[in-house]
Structure formats: structure tokens, C-alpha cells
Design a protein around this motif. Structure first.
Motif, PDB file in Angstrom:
ATOM      1  N   GLY A 111      71.357  40.456  47.115  1.00 42.62           N
ATOM      2  CA  GLY A 111      72.223  41.222  46.219  1.00 42.62           C
ATOM      3  C   GLY A 111      73.509  40.483  45.906  1.00 42.62           C
ATOM      4  O   GLY A 111      73.908  40.376  44.742  1.00 42.62           O
ATOM      5  N   TRP A 112      74.157  39.949  46.922  1.00 43.58           N
ATOM      6  CA  TRP A 112      75.399  39.210  46.693  1.00 43.58           C
ATOM      7  C   TRP A 112      75.151  37.952  45.857  1.00 43.58           C
ATOM      8  O   TRP A 112      75.937  37.626  44.976  1.00 43.58           O
ATOM      9  CB  TRP A 112      76.071  38.868  48.029  1.00 43.58           C
ATOM     10  N   ARG A 113      74.059  37.241  46.143  1.00 45.37           N
ATOM     11  CA  ARG A 113      73.752  36.057  45.330  1.00 45.37           C
ATOM     12  C   ARG A 113      73.535  36.447  43.869  1.00 45.37           C
ATOM     13  O   ARG A 113      73.962  35.732  42.963  1.00 45.37           O
ATOM     14  CB  ARG A 113      72.547  35.313  45.892  1.00 45.37           C
ATOM     15  N   SER A 114      72.903  37.595  43.638  1.00 53.50           N
ATOM     16  CA  SER A 114      72.690  38.046  42.258  1.00 53.50           C
ATOM     17  C   SER A 114      74.026  38.378  41.586  1.00 53.50           C
ATOM     18  O   SER A 114      74.185  38.157  40.383  1.00 53.50           O
ATOM     19  CB  SER A 114      71.740  39.249  42.213  1.00 53.50           C
ATOM     20  N   LEU A 115      74.979  38.888  42.348  1.00 56.37           N
ATOM     21  CA  LEU A 115      76.300  39.173  41.791  1.00 56.37           C
ATOM     22  C   LEU A 115      77.067  37.888  41.499  1.00 56.37           C
ATOM     23  O   LEU A 115      77.948  37.866  40.645  1.00 56.37           O
ATOM     24  CB  LEU A 115      77.098  40.059  42.749  1.00 56.37           C
ATOM     25  N   CYS A 116      76.730  36.825  42.201  1.00 53.46           N
ATOM     26  CA  CYS A 116      77.368  35.524  41.966  1.00 53.46           C
ATOM     27  C   CYS A 116      76.726  34.783  40.791  1.00 53.46           C
ATOM     28  O   CYS A 116      77.402  34.027  40.094  1.00 53.46           O
ATOM     29  CB  CYS A 116      77.290  34.652  43.220  1.00 53.46           C
ATOM     30  N   ASP A 117      75.420  34.981  40.575  1.00 52.19           N
ATOM     31  CA  ASP A 117      74.761  34.219  39.500  1.00 52.19           C
ATOM     32  C   ASP A 117      74.523  35.038  38.229  1.00 52.19           C
ATOM     33  O   ASP A 117      73.881  34.570  37.294  1.00 52.19           O
ATOM     34  CB  ASP A 117      73.461  33.572  39.989  1.00 52.19           C
ATOM     35  N   GLY A 118      75.039  36.268  38.183  1.00 52.19           N
ATOM     36  CA  GLY A 118      74.959  37.065  36.969  1.00 52.19           C
ATOM     37  C   GLY A 118      73.664  37.840  36.775  1.00 52.19           C
ATOM     38  O   GLY A 118      73.427  38.368  35.691  1.00 52.19           O
ATOM     39  N   THR A 119      72.834  37.936  37.826  1.00 49.69           N
ATOM     40  CA  THR A 119      71.576  38.676  37.702  1.00 49.69           C
ATOM     41  C   THR A 119      71.610  40.000  38.473  1.00 49.69           C
ATOM     42  O   THR A 119      70.564  40.556  38.787  1.00 49.69           O
ATOM     43  CB  THR A 119      70.382  37.822  38.185  1.00 49.69           C
ATOM     44  N   GLY A 120      72.800  40.503  38.744  1.00 50.49           N
ATOM     45  CA  GLY A 120      72.946  41.731  39.526  1.00 50.49           C
ATOM     46  C   GLY A 120      72.263  42.936  38.913  1.00 50.49           C
ATOM     47  O   GLY A 120      71.677  43.747  39.623  1.00 50.49           O
ATOM     48  N   SER A 121      72.309  43.072  37.581  1.00 49.26           N
ATOM     49  CA  SER A 121      71.671  44.238  36.968  1.00 49.26           C
ATOM     50  C   SER A 121      70.164  44.210  37.201  1.00 49.26           C
ATOM     51  O   SER A 121      69.553  45.255  37.465  1.00 49.26           O
ATOM     52  CB  SER A 121      71.994  44.324  35.475  1.00 49.26           C
ATOM     53  N   ASP A 122      69.558  43.047  37.123  1.00 43.66           N
ATOM     54  CA  ASP A 122      68.115  42.937  37.384  1.00 43.66           C
ATOM     55  C   ASP A 122      67.799  43.239  38.845  1.00 43.66           C
ATOM     56  O   ASP A 122      66.873  43.989  39.147  1.00 43.66           O
ATOM     57  CB  ASP A 122      67.603  41.530  37.045  1.00 43.66           C
ATOM     58  N   PHE A 123      68.575  42.637  39.759  1.00 47.53           N
ATOM     59  CA  PHE A 123      68.309  42.833  41.178  1.00 47.53           C
ATOM     60  C   PHE A 123      68.456  44.301  41.570  1.00 47.53           C
ATOM     61  O   PHE A 123      67.553  44.889  42.171  1.00 47.53           O
ATOM     62  CB  PHE A 123      69.221  41.960  42.041  1.00 47.53           C
ATOM     63  N   TYR A 124      69.601  44.898  41.245  1.00 44.12           N
ATOM     64  CA  TYR A 124      69.825  46.275  41.667  1.00 44.12           C
ATOM     65  C   TYR A 124      68.955  47.254  40.899  1.00 44.12           C
ATOM     66  O   TYR A 124      68.568  48.295  41.430  1.00 44.12           O
ATOM     67  CB  TYR A 124      71.314  46.624  41.610  1.00 44.12           C
ATOM     68  N   GLY A 125      68.590  46.921  39.673  1.00 45.20           N
ATOM     69  CA  GLY A 125      67.642  47.751  38.939  1.00 45.20           C
ATOM     70  C   GLY A 125      66.286  47.808  39.617  1.00 45.20           C
ATOM     71  O   GLY A 125      65.602  48.826  39.579  1.00 45.20           O
ATOM     72  N   SER A 126      65.916  46.718  40.277  1.00 41.44           N
ATOM     73  CA  SER A 126      64.607  46.685  40.931  1.00 41.44           C
ATOM     74  C   SER A 126      64.639  47.205  42.363  1.00 41.44           C
ATOM     75  O   SER A 126      63.636  47.734  42.845  1.00 41.44           O
ATOM     76  CB  SER A 126      64.044  45.257  40.922  1.00 41.44           C
ATOM     77  N   ILE A 127      65.764  47.093  43.050  1.00 37.17           N
ATOM     78  CA  ILE A 127      65.778  47.481  44.469  1.00 37.17           C
ATOM     79  C   ILE A 127      66.256  48.911  44.710  1.00 37.17           C
ATOM     80  O   ILE A 127      65.904  49.512  45.710  1.00 37.17           O
ATOM     81  CB  ILE A 127      66.608  46.485  45.312  1.00 37.17           C
ATOM     82  N   MET A 128      67.026  49.475  43.789  1.00 34.95           N
ATOM     83  CA  MET A 128      67.536  50.832  44.008  1.00 34.95           C
ATOM     84  C   MET A 128      66.433  51.872  43.795  1.00 34.95           C
ATOM     85  O   MET A 128      65.575  51.709  42.928  1.00 34.95           O
ATOM     86  CB  MET A 128      68.696  51.136  43.054  1.00 34.95           C
ATOM     87  N   THR A 129      66.489  52.935  44.595  1.00 35.12           N
ATOM     88  CA  THR A 129      65.590  54.065  44.366  1.00 35.12           C
ATOM     89  C   THR A 129      65.971  54.720  43.041  1.00 35.12           C
ATOM     90  O   THR A 129      67.094  54.542  42.549  1.00 35.12           O
ATOM     91  CB  THR A 129      65.696  55.102  45.500  1.00 35.12           C
ATOM     92  N   GLU A 130      65.062  55.481  42.472  1.00 35.09           N
ATOM     93  CA  GLU A 130      65.332  56.145  41.185  1.00 35.09           C
ATOM     94  C   GLU A 130      66.567  57.044  41.261  1.00 35.09           C
ATOM     95  O   GLU A 130      67.317  57.134  40.298  1.00 35.09           O
ATOM     96  CB  GLU A 130      64.117  56.953  40.735  1.00 35.09           C
TER      97      GLU A 130
END
Length: 127
Positions: free
Chosen positions: A16-35
Motif C-alpha cells: 500500500g505504501w509503495r503504491s502511494l509512492c508510485d502513484g498507483t494507490g487508487s488501483d491498489f486500495y480499490g482492489s484490496i478494500m472490502t466493498e
């Protein structure tokens, strides 16, 4: 909770933190968060999953982060919380952020999913 649970959840937090550093946070958290997952953020707002995804699409990236003091708390057979201290910055003056974090995960379909994430800011000494 087994050490492997700590390792698994800690790896997810690093992803998650790496995704926030490389600009892919929306994709990562969109896939890992429950509905029905939520994030309780340091600025006093609660974001549901769609709001998290939207807010991260244009968020400035973090330039680096550190995680310390991590520990896992069992919440049930298929759920656990990871609690830790994080320090991150965006590479400019006044962009350092230090907080205590907790991420509650549930295992669904054999994979860990983020149900609740919460931040508590740690004041800067002397501030």
C-alpha cells in the motif's frame, strides 16, 4: 496470531505504501478494500471505498516512508488488525507526516481484504 499473519499483513501495508509512492494507490486500495471498507483519516474525515479510490487518483505521491513498531492483534478466526507507526514525506519542506496506523483485515475468498484503516497523527516535537 501466527508470525505469518504479521508477515502477510505487514507485506500488504508495504504494498500500500509503495503504491502511494508510485502513484498507483487508487488501483491498489480499490482492489484490496472490502466493498464496505472505510478509512478514518488524520484530517478528521471518514472515506468510503469509492471516495478513497477517487481521492487517490490525483494525490501527490509520497517520496518515502518508514514503518516501525508493528504488531498484529487477532480479532477472530479470519480477521486481524495490524498496528504500527509510520513516517512519510513528500520530499518538500513541511511534508513530513508521522502517525499511528491501524489496519483491520478480514480474510475473504482466501485473501486478506482491508476493512478499516485509521490514522492518529503524532505531533511533531516542539510544535
Amino acid at each position: 496470531m501466527a508470525a505469518t499473519t504479521l508477515d502477510e499483513l505487514l507485506e500488504l501495508e508495504h504494498q500500500g505504501w509503495r503504491s502511494l509512492c508510485d502513484g498507483t494507490g487508487s488501483d491498489f486500495y480499490g482492489s484490496i478494500m472490502t466493498e464496505d471498507g472505510v478509512m478514518v483519516l488524520a484530517h478528521g474525515q471518514v472515506f468510503d471505498r469509492p471516495t478513497v479510490i477517487a481521492s487517490l487518483q490525483d494525490a501527490p505521491p509520497w517520496s518515502g516512508y518508514e514503518i516501525s513498531g508493528e504488531r498484529v492483534v487477532g480479532l477472530g478466526e479470519d480477521s486481524a488488525a495490524l498496528v504500527y507507526r509510520a513516517r512519510a514525506d513528500r520530499g518538500g519542506p513541511g511534508t513530513e507526516f508521522t502517525a499511528l496506523m491501524s489496519s483491520a483485515y478480514v480474510r475473504r475468498g482466501g485473501a486478506w481484504r482491508l476493512a478499516v484503516y485509521q490514522q492518529t497523527p503524532v505531533p511533531t516535537p516542539g510544535a
